[in-house]
Design a protein around this motif. Sequence first.
Motif, mmCIF file in Angstrom:
data_model
loop_
_atom_site.group_PDB
_atom_site.id
_atom_site.type_symbol
_atom_site.label_atom_id
_atom_site.label_comp_id
_atom_site.label_asym_id
_atom_site.label_seq_id
_atom_site.Cartn_x
_atom_site.Cartn_y
_atom_site.Cartn_z
ATOM 1 N N SER A 196 -58.484 -17.568 -70.659
ATOM 2 C CA SER A 196 -57.835 -18.242 -69.530
ATOM 3 C C SER A 196 -58.830 -18.280 -68.377
ATOM 4 O O SER A 196 -59.773 -17.482 -68.330
ATOM 5 C CB SER A 196 -56.546 -17.515 -69.121
ATOM 6 N N PHE A 197 -58.619 -19.201 -67.458
ATOM 7 C CA PHE A 197 -59.597 -19.366 -66.385
ATOM 8 C C PHE A 197 -58.994 -20.105 -65.199
ATOM 9 O O PHE A 197 -57.996 -20.831 -65.334
ATOM 10 C CB PHE A 197 -60.823 -20.141 -66.891
ATOM 11 N N MET A 198 -59.610 -19.904 -64.055
ATOM 12 C CA MET A 198 -59.264 -20.686 -62.872
ATOM 13 C C MET A 198 -60.155 -21.923 -62.867
ATOM 14 O O MET A 198 -61.383 -21.793 -63.001
ATOM 15 C CB MET A 198 -59.456 -19.859 -61.596
ATOM 16 N N PRO A 199 -59.595 -23.117 -62.753
ATOM 17 C CA PRO A 199 -60.382 -24.355 -62.815
ATOM 18 C C PRO A 199 -61.586 -24.367 -61.882
ATOM 19 O O PRO A 199 -62.660 -24.834 -62.263
ATOM 20 C CB PRO A 199 -59.365 -25.435 -62.421
ATOM 21 N N GLU A 200 -61.415 -23.833 -60.667
ATOM 22 C CA GLU A 200 -62.525 -23.880 -59.707
ATOM 23 C C GLU A 200 -63.714 -23.045 -60.164
ATOM 24 O O GLU A 200 -64.859 -23.346 -59.813
ATOM 25 C CB GLU A 200 -62.068 -23.452 -58.310
ATOM 26 N N ASN A 201 -63.461 -22.006 -60.959
ATOM 27 C CA ASN A 201 -64.573 -21.196 -61.467
ATOM 28 C C ASN A 201 -65.404 -21.973 -62.474
ATOM 29 O O ASN A 201 -66.640 -21.909 -62.451
ATOM 30 C CB ASN A 201 -64.042 -19.906 -62.100
ATOM 31 N N ILE A 202 -64.742 -22.714 -63.368
ATOM 32 C CA ILE A 202 -65.459 -23.559 -64.328
ATOM 33 C C ILE A 202 -66.196 -24.666 -63.587
ATOM 34 O O ILE A 202 -67.337 -25.002 -63.921
ATOM 35 C CB ILE A 202 -64.489 -24.158 -65.365
ATOM 36 N N GLN A 203 -65.561 -25.215 -62.562
ATOM 37 C CA GLN A 203 -66.210 -26.275 -61.791
ATOM 38 C C GLN A 203 -67.479 -25.776 -61.125
ATOM 39 O O GLN A 203 -68.506 -26.476 -61.129
ATOM 40 C CB GLN A 203 -65.249 -26.828 -60.732
ATOM 41 N N ARG A 204 -67.446 -24.572 -60.583
ATOM 42 C CA ARG A 204 -68.641 -24.014 -59.947
ATOM 43 C C ARG A 204 -69.780 -23.862 -60.953
ATOM 44 O O ARG A 204 -70.949 -24.109 -60.625
ATOM 45 C CB ARG A 204 -68.313 -22.663 -59.292
ATOM 46 N N LEU A 205 -69.445 -23.456 -62.173
ATOM 47 C CA LEU A 205 -70.475 -23.288 -63.208
ATOM 48 C C LEU A 205 -71.083 -24.636 -63.596
ATOM 49 O O LEU A 205 -72.292 -24.742 -63.824
ATOM 50 C CB LEU A 205 -69.874 -22.606 -64.444
ATOM 51 N N MET A 234 -55.555 -31.709 -70.674
ATOM 52 C CA MET A 234 -55.748 -32.846 -69.771
ATOM 53 C C MET A 234 -56.352 -32.390 -68.449
ATOM 54 O O MET A 234 -57.241 -33.049 -67.903
ATOM 55 C CB MET A 234 -54.417 -33.568 -69.546
ATOM 56 N N ASP A 235 -55.888 -31.259 -67.940
ATOM 57 C CA ASP A 235 -56.442 -30.727 -66.688
ATOM 58 C C ASP A 235 -57.914 -30.367 -66.853
ATOM 59 O O ASP A 235 -58.732 -30.626 -65.964
ATOM 60 C CB ASP A 235 -55.650 -29.498 -66.233
ATOM 61 N N LEU A 236 -58.257 -29.756 -67.992
ATOM 62 C CA LEU A 236 -59.654 -29.401 -68.251
ATOM 63 C C LEU A 236 -60.517 -30.650 -68.356
ATOM 64 O O LEU A 236 -61.612 -30.707 -67.782
ATOM 65 C CB LEU A 236 -59.758 -28.592 -69.542
ATOM 66 N N SER A 237 -60.016 -31.656 -69.058
ATOM 67 C CA SER A 237 -60.776 -32.898 -69.215
ATOM 68 C C SER A 237 -61.040 -33.557 -67.873
ATOM 69 O O SER A 237 -62.169 -33.982 -67.574
ATOM 70 C CB SER A 237 -60.008 -33.864 -70.135
ATOM 71 N N LYS A 238 -60.018 -33.625 -67.029
ATOM 72 C CA LYS A 238 -60.182 -34.233 -65.705
ATOM 73 C C LYS A 238 -61.117 -33.392 -64.831
ATOM 74 O O LYS A 238 -61.921 -33.938 -64.078
ATOM 75 C CB LYS A 238 -58.812 -34.408 -65.034
ATOM 76 N N LEU A 239 -60.995 -32.081 -64.950
ATOM 77 C CA LEU A 239 -61.867 -31.183 -64.205
ATOM 78 C C LEU A 239 -63.335 -31.442 -64.527
ATOM 79 O O LEU A 239 -64.184 -31.497 -63.628
ATOM 80 C CB LEU A 239 -61.516 -29.732 -64.548
ATOM 81 N N ILE A 240 -63.645 -31.620 -65.805
ATOM 82 C CA ILE A 240 -65.027 -31.853 -66.224
ATOM 83 C C ILE A 240 -65.538 -33.181 -65.684
ATOM 84 O O ILE A 240 -66.655 -33.272 -65.165
ATOM 85 C CB ILE A 240 -65.137 -31.803 -67.759
ATOM 86 N N VAL A 241 -64.725 -34.236 -65.791
ATOM 87 C CA VAL A 241 -65.135 -35.550 -65.291
ATOM 88 C C VAL A 241 -65.385 -35.497 -63.788
ATOM 89 O O VAL A 241 -66.417 -35.974 -63.293
ATOM 90 C CB VAL A 241 -64.075 -36.618 -65.617
ATOM 91 N N PHE A 242 -64.458 -34.894 -63.045
ATOM 92 C CA PHE A 242 -64.620 -34.787 -61.592
ATOM 93 C C PHE A 242 -65.866 -33.984 -61.244
ATOM 94 O O PHE A 242 -66.621 -34.354 -60.340
ATOM 95 C CB PHE A 242 -63.381 -34.142 -60.960
ATOM 96 N N SER A 243 -66.093 -32.886 -61.956
ATOM 97 C CA SER A 243 -67.252 -32.035 -61.666
ATOM 98 C C SER A 243 -68.551 -32.791 -61.874
ATOM 99 O O SER A 243 -69.486 -32.677 -61.075
ATOM 100 C CB SER A 243 -67.224 -30.787 -62.561
ATOM 101 N N LEU A 244 -68.622 -33.574 -62.951
ATOM 102 C CA LEU A 244 -69.834 -34.344 -63.222
ATOM 103 C C LEU A 244 -70.050 -35.416 -62.164
ATOM 104 O O LEU A 244 -71.190 -35.692 -61.772
ATOM 105 C CB LEU A 244 -69.753 -34.983 -64.610
ATOM 106 N N LEU A 245 -68.963 -36.010 -61.683
ATOM 107 C CA LEU A 245 -69.093 -37.025 -60.632
ATOM 108 C C LEU A 245 -69.537 -36.393 -59.312
ATOM 109 O O LEU A 245 -70.358 -36.968 -58.589
ATOM 110 C CB LEU A 245 -67.773 -37.774 -60.458
ATOM 111 N N TYR A 246 -69.010 -35.216 -58.988
ATOM 112 C CA TYR A 246 -69.477 -34.501 -57.789
ATOM 113 C C TYR A 246 -70.970 -34.229 -57.898
ATOM 114 O O TYR A 246 -71.729 -34.418 -56.943
ATOM 115 C CB TYR A 246 -68.737 -33.165 -57.624
ATOM 116 N N ARG A 247 -71.378 -33.745 -59.056
ATOM 117 C CA ARG A 247 -72.774 -33.392 -59.273
ATOM 118 C C ARG A 247 -73.669 -34.615 -59.221
ATOM 119 O O ARG A 247 -74.763 -34.590 -58.638
ATOM 120 C CB ARG A 247 -72.920 -32.679 -60.628
ATOM 121 N N GLN A 248 -73.204 -35.715 -59.821
ATOM 122 C CA GLN A 248 -73.999 -36.931 -59.837
ATOM 123 C C GLN A 248 -74.109 -37.542 -58.439
ATOM 124 O O GLN A 248 -75.162 -38.060 -58.056
ATOM 125 C CB GLN A 248 -73.382 -37.935 -60.818
#
Length: 388
Positions: free
Chosen positions: A51-60, A84-98
């Motif tokens: 289990s995990f907090m989404p913001e922690n995965i986003q920071r990584l 679905m939340d994980l999938s959206k989290l990954i897409v958003f994180s990549l867009l922030y990074r890009q």
Amino acid sequence: MATVGKKRILDLPIKLVLTQEGSTFFIKQNKKLLRFTLAGNVEEYGISIDSFMPENIQRLILANYISKIEISQAELVSSRQEIMDLSKLIVFSLLYRQYDAFIFKQILASPVIKKWNRLNPTSIIDEKSHINQQYLADLLKKNEDIIYQTKKEILEPLYTFINKATGMRAEDKNMKLFLGEKFLNNLRPFTWFIITKFKNAPDFDLIVRTIRTSLNEYMDKTKIAEFTSLLLMELIQSAENMNMRNAAKVLFQHKENLQETLYDPKVRQLIIAELKRKDEKVFVSWKIGGGSNTSIGTQGKMQISLYNRAKSAEAVKENLNDMKKADVKRNSLIDFYKAQPEGSDVCSLGMYYISYLIEQCEKVNVHFESNASKSAADLTVVNLSFGF
């Protein structure tokens, strides 16, 4: 400023394959790296969490510590919202990074920095520039007001537009405002250092204009996150249904209306238990560009892959062959859905989601490809590839 909801924990077992920088980070934290087997019998090193907090995965992800994320279970549909939340989290994180990488590159190419570098050849500012992290943090703390006012200046037109929008719900307005702030908050500290240093320089307004215009473009790109997650769940459900039908044929050989049997909760649990016993899993992985060793041009790329076992792979291959009468080693996802049983809800929803996703990607200039194929490991592999 926008407000956000409470933090939550996602109960979803995931495996994180780390970049070299990520491995170094966790080793320094005395975290033992695991060697695990991923889809296709590929072995990697990383960490596994239940289990995990989404913001922690986003920071990584933002720190370029993760190269791949994978989930694998006999039954995933019950974790629909978490996936679905994980999938959206990954897409958003990549867009922030890009967005961060794009803005940094644009600032370095701006007239303001070019002029500085021309006049100060011994202390030029470029992608190789280094600054003491503690000094940088102290400086940004000292210039908090300047940073706040600059963000406000960038976001002001967005605030005005959203507040005047009559057909938008209050929660949607709030989310839009939050999204704009999130993109700016994820710009690297060195970018804000440059902004505070050259705030009063001639042509600084060009930097603000670039940040604002690009912000609108990247916010538009986030629209694909929702339909990507919906499409992924349809693919997962389709794969699970294949596995369950195959298991039901073995468990209930003499039973009629096997499809209806699958909707019986007790029978469904028996089938899931059988799939677990046979280790028949559905695998989903997100491969993301990250780390200093990432190939040029792959930082803004992501590939979502869904893997399923051999029996269903053969069935999909045969259906695709009937549909295309062509090379079945690699087929479009549209053909994959056309190959599903007639009248299937998954088929119609999948076709809708993939069609809308293609349309949205074209609108926001995101490169998108999809295909279904059979791997050397005798798995069905469905790939969704994005270039942000």
